[in-house]
Design a protein around this motif. Structure first.
Motif: not given
Length: 257
Positions: A40-51, A53-65
């Motif tokens: 719990n609290g390791c960042g799993k849910t945060t990563l899913i939400k970033l994927l 698009g519910l939240m925006k990264p502070t740094e870096g990118t997520i690319e689909y194709d």
């Protein structure tokens, strides 16, 4: 559809000292099942939400194709991936059948209502997940576990290439956990990409998935479940009491295909 996460970091507030995710680099190949494991609290849910698009990264990118997620319009995202949260705020007096029909709207024109073909898809998926008996009930009349299955059904009705599921079995009893996992395994055979978070390493073994081990916001290991779900790999995350069933004084109860 390939998913590439590059140098991804996230803070809930830009000036916050604590980084929830730190320099995540990950590539998800099409047609694979990928299980995010960690405490719990390791960042799993945060990563899913970033994927999603519910939240925006502070740094870096997520690319689909090769396309940055932030440049993809919301309506188009609904054709690329479906997102299932741990909990959903739903209106209690909406019938389950009507709620499930919302999963078809990504294929409809603006203001177009679901037709016969779309409602048949609703019926088919409801039968597949054994919730046909719920279709005429309101959302407020069903249990939390039943609601979770309805959310998963809605994502399947959406019929996207990618499924993002945040702990989809957390509210389910043992029988329905197995039902959902077995359906996800079948869905992957259809060529869809699945990313889900879980607390249970056995789920990754059952799904024969790729595993992403996350600890304190960092990916500490990644690879096939049957290679990665080992006591020596899990102890640094889950603690010294991690063992396999042969080390116990009893046999663990599970399901088989």
């Amino acid at each position: 559809m390939n998913i590439k996460i590059s140098n991804l970091s996230f803070k809930y507030e830009k000036k916050a000292k604590e980084t929830v995710l730190n320099s995540i680099n990950l590539e998800i190949k099409p047609g694979t099942i990928n299980v995010l494991l960690g405490l719990n609290g390791c960042g799993k849910t945060t990563l899913i939400k970033l994927l999603s698009g519910l939240m925006k990264p502070t740094e870096g990118t997520i690319e689909y194709d090769g396309r940055n997620l932030q440049t993809i319009k919301i309506r188009e995202r609904a054709k690329i991936f479906a997102y299932v949260p741990q909990q959903a705020n739903v209106t209690n007096d909406i019938p389950v059948r009507q709620y499930l029909s919302y999963g078809t709207t990504n294929t409809l024109a603006f203001y177009e209502h679901p037709g016969k073909e779309e409602m048949e898809r609703v019926e088919d998926v409801a039968e597949r997940l054994h919730i046909s008996c719920l279709l005429d009930k309101n959302l407020g009349e069903i249990s939390g576990g039943e609601l979770q299955i309805v959310l998963i059904a809605c994502s399947l009705i959406q019929n996207t290439e990618i499924l993002l599921l945040d702990e989809p079995t957390s509210a389910l009893d043992m029988k329905n956990q197995n039902l959902v996992l077995s359906i996800l395994k079948d869905v992957a055979k259809e060529g869809k990409t699945i990313i889900l978070s879980s607390h249970n390493p056995n789920h990754a073994l059952y799904l024969d998935s790729n595993v992403v081990l996350i600890h304190d916001g960092v990916i500490c290991d990644e690879g096939p479940a049957k290679e990665l779900i080992k006591v020596e790999k899990l102890k640094p995350i889950y603690g010294e009491h991690v063992c396999v069933s042969r080390d116990l004084g009893y046999d663990e109860i599970s399901f088989k295909d």
